[in-house]
Write a protein that holds these residues in place. Sequence first.
Motif, PDB file in Angstrom:
ATOM      1  N   UNK A  77      -7.663   7.949 -23.629  1.00  0.00           N
ATOM      2  CA  UNK A  77      -6.881   8.545 -24.718  1.00  0.00           C
ATOM      3  C   UNK A  77      -7.589   8.394 -26.064  1.00  0.00           C
ATOM      4  N   UNK A  78      -8.320   7.307 -26.225  1.00  0.00           N
ATOM      5  CA  UNK A  78      -9.072   7.111 -27.465  1.00  0.00           C
ATOM      6  C   UNK A  78     -10.233   8.090 -27.540  1.00  0.00           C
ATOM      7  N   UNK A  79     -10.872   8.320 -26.413  1.00  0.00           N
ATOM      8  CA  UNK A  79     -12.037   9.215 -26.381  1.00  0.00           C
ATOM      9  C   UNK A  79     -11.627  10.680 -26.519  1.00  0.00           C
ATOM     10  N   UNK A  80     -10.574  11.075 -25.798  1.00  0.00           N
ATOM     11  CA  UNK A  80     -10.180  12.486 -25.751  1.00  0.00           C
ATOM     12  C   UNK A  80      -9.049  12.835 -26.721  1.00  0.00           C
ATOM     13  N   UNK A  81      -8.407  11.820 -27.256  1.00  0.00           N
ATOM     14  CA  UNK A  81      -7.282  12.026 -28.172  1.00  0.00           C
ATOM     15  C   UNK A  81      -6.159  12.846 -27.525  1.00  0.00           C
ATOM     16  N   UNK A  82      -5.870  12.518 -26.250  1.00  0.00           N
ATOM     17  CA  UNK A  82      -4.741  13.133 -25.564  1.00  0.00           C
ATOM     18  C   UNK A  82      -4.228  12.180 -24.491  1.00  0.00           C
ATOM     19  N   UNK A  83      -2.953  12.327 -24.135  1.00  0.00           N
ATOM     20  CA  UNK A  83      -2.341  11.422 -23.177  1.00  0.00           C
ATOM     21  C   UNK A  83      -2.800  11.736 -21.754  1.00  0.00           C
ATOM     22  N   UNK A  84      -2.965  10.671 -20.974  1.00  0.00           N
ATOM     23  CA  UNK A  84      -3.250  10.823 -19.546  1.00  0.00           C
ATOM     24  C   UNK A  84      -2.312   9.899 -18.771  1.00  0.00           C
ATOM     25  N   UNK A  85      -1.918  10.291 -17.564  1.00  0.00           N
ATOM     26  CA  UNK A  85      -0.978   9.473 -16.785  1.00  0.00           C
ATOM     27  C   UNK A  85      -1.671   8.345 -16.030  1.00  0.00           C
ATOM     28  N   UNK A  86      -0.889   7.316 -15.732  1.00  0.00           N
ATOM     29  CA  UNK A  86      -1.335   6.232 -14.860  1.00  0.00           C
ATOM     30  C   UNK A  86      -0.750   6.467 -13.476  1.00  0.00           C
ATOM     31  N   UNK A  87      -1.605   6.398 -12.458  1.00  0.00           N
ATOM     32  CA  UNK A  87      -1.140   6.449 -11.075  1.00  0.00           C
ATOM     33  C   UNK A  87      -1.675   5.242 -10.331  1.00  0.00           C
ATOM     34  N   UNK A  88      -0.900   4.772  -9.375  1.00  0.00           N
ATOM     35  CA  UNK A  88      -1.300   3.590  -8.633  1.00  0.00           C
ATOM     36  C   UNK A  88      -2.450   3.886  -7.680  1.00  0.00           C
ATOM     37  N   UNK A  89      -3.107   2.816  -7.291  1.00  0.00           N
ATOM     38  CA  UNK A  89      -4.212   2.899  -6.345  1.00  0.00           C
ATOM     39  C   UNK A  89      -3.821   3.727  -5.119  1.00  0.00           C
ATOM     40  N   UNK A  90      -4.745   4.528  -4.554  1.00  0.00           N
ATOM     41  CA  UNK A  90      -4.397   5.390  -3.414  1.00  0.00           C
ATOM     42  C   UNK A  90      -3.907   4.647  -2.173  1.00  0.00           C
ATOM     43  N   UNK A  91      -4.141   3.342  -2.092  1.00  0.00           N
ATOM     44  CA  UNK A  91      -3.629   2.594  -0.946  1.00  0.00           C
ATOM     45  C   UNK A  91      -2.106   2.614  -0.880  1.00  0.00           C
ATOM     46  N   UNK A  92      -1.442   2.860  -2.013  1.00  0.00           N
ATOM     47  CA  UNK A  92       0.027   2.895  -1.978  1.00  0.00           C
ATOM     48  C   UNK A  92       0.562   4.231  -1.490  1.00  0.00           C
ATOM     49  N   UNK A  93      -0.320   5.216  -1.304  1.00  0.00           N
ATOM     50  CA  UNK A  93       0.141   6.516  -0.814  1.00  0.00           C
ATOM     51  C   UNK A  93       0.646   6.438   0.624  1.00  0.00           C
ATOM     52  N   UNK A  94       0.179   5.416   1.364  1.00  0.00           N
ATOM     53  CA  UNK A  94       0.735   5.149   2.689  1.00  0.00           C
ATOM     54  C   UNK A  94       1.775   4.049   2.561  1.00  0.00           C
ATOM     55  N   UNK A  95       2.857   4.157   3.313  1.00  0.00           N
ATOM     56  CA  UNK A  95       3.887   3.124   3.240  1.00  0.00           C
ATOM     57  C   UNK A  95       3.623   2.022   4.268  1.00  0.00           C
ATOM     58  N   UNK A  96       4.504   1.038   4.274  1.00  0.00           N
ATOM     59  CA  UNK A  96       4.334  -0.138   5.139  1.00  0.00           C
ATOM     60  C   UNK A  96       4.210   0.252   6.610  1.00  0.00           C
ATOM     61  N   UNK A  97       5.036   1.173   7.067  1.00  0.00           N
ATOM     62  CA  UNK A  97       5.010   1.587   8.479  1.00  0.00           C
ATOM     63  C   UNK A  97       3.676   2.232   8.829  1.00  0.00           C
ATOM     64  N   UNK A  98       3.178   3.087   7.945  1.00  0.00           N
ATOM     65  CA  UNK A  98       1.918   3.790   8.228  1.00  0.00           C
ATOM     66  C   UNK A  98       0.748   2.811   8.304  1.00  0.00           C
ATOM     67  N   UNK A  99       0.733   1.800   7.455  1.00  0.00           N
ATOM     68  CA  UNK A  99      -0.314   0.783   7.543  1.00  0.00           C
ATOM     69  C   UNK A  99      -0.144  -0.059   8.804  1.00  0.00           C
ATOM     70  N   UNK A 100       1.096  -0.383   9.156  1.00  0.00           N
ATOM     71  CA  UNK A 100       1.351  -1.159  10.378  1.00  0.00           C
ATOM     72  C   UNK A 100       0.825  -0.445  11.620  1.00  0.00           C
ATOM     73  N   UNK A 101       0.933   0.866  11.622  1.00  0.00           N
ATOM     74  CA  UNK A 101       0.555   1.655  12.800  1.00  0.00           C
ATOM     75  C   UNK A 101      -0.930   1.600  13.106  1.00  0.00           C
ATOM     76  N   UNK A 102      -1.770   1.252  12.119  1.00  0.00           N
ATOM     77  CA  UNK A 102      -3.212   1.307  12.359  1.00  0.00           C
ATOM     78  C   UNK A 102      -3.839  -0.073  12.542  1.00  0.00           C
ATOM     79  N   UNK A 103      -3.049  -1.131  12.475  1.00  0.00           N
ATOM     80  CA  UNK A 103      -3.634  -2.469  12.561  1.00  0.00           C
ATOM     81  C   UNK A 103      -3.365  -3.131  13.909  1.00  0.00           C
TER      82      UNK A 103
END
Length: 264
Positions: A77-103
């Motif tokens: 935002x300092x460099x571009x002088x515009x707002x940008x969103x925060x999104x969580x790490x892509x590991x959270x795109x899978x839920x607990x069940x989906x991670x359980x299924x592959x381990x």
Amino acid sequence: MIIGLVGSDQLWNLRANDFDWSYFLEFADNGKKISYAASFGPKKMVWSDEEKARVKNALEKYDSISVREEGSKANVEKILNKEVPIHMDPTILLDKKEWNDIMPKEKIYDGKYILYYSLGQNREHIDLVKKISKLLKMPVVTTRYAGRRELFSGFKQVYDVGPVEFLNLIKNAELVISSSLHGTIFSTLFEVPFFAINGMKDYRISTLLKKLDLQERSIDIENYNEKCFKYKEINFDNARDELEKERKKSTEYLMKALDIKREE
């Protein structure tokens, strides 16, 4: 349409050992440029004027930008002088069940244990883990480290660990102690009690803890004695709800950035 999509980890950390300017997609002259949860790293960064100009030139050519933590948001935002969103790490795109299924379903290590996971070999962190282990009378399991193995004397070092075995060790731990963002994320996803070493001093981890209202899970040499006996006192209800909200928000951002329409 050609689309360049980059994101997560510290790919925009100019001080990382494996940093490369190609991570800003400078080589791509045509098509869309998108970032998802991109990170400049855990700490405040001081750039030269030349570096700042080059980053600015690269980011101005992006169609959609999202970052992973507050520090990276402030940088962009300092460099571009515009707002940008925060999104969580892509590991959270899978839920607990989906991670359980592959381990693996079988426990890799039997009995109660503390899992210590860190990317480095910080003596102060290791000494802190040893103190907690002694107070709680629980053994410490750690995955293989290259070099300085003497620092981990007294720990159970599990060598044959890949990504899915790593998840298994987190899920079945009595307590996870980590200075890693992903150690913190997966502990939360599996709802395993954890402590993040100096978590509130790290842009990436502090953003996650504040979002999930888990700031009290940050631990250090000054407060470990009072905190470690209460390690089980953690409520994941709010974190579970927030993760689901973030999952939906991230999915919507990606679909819009990629021009993907939902099927009715």
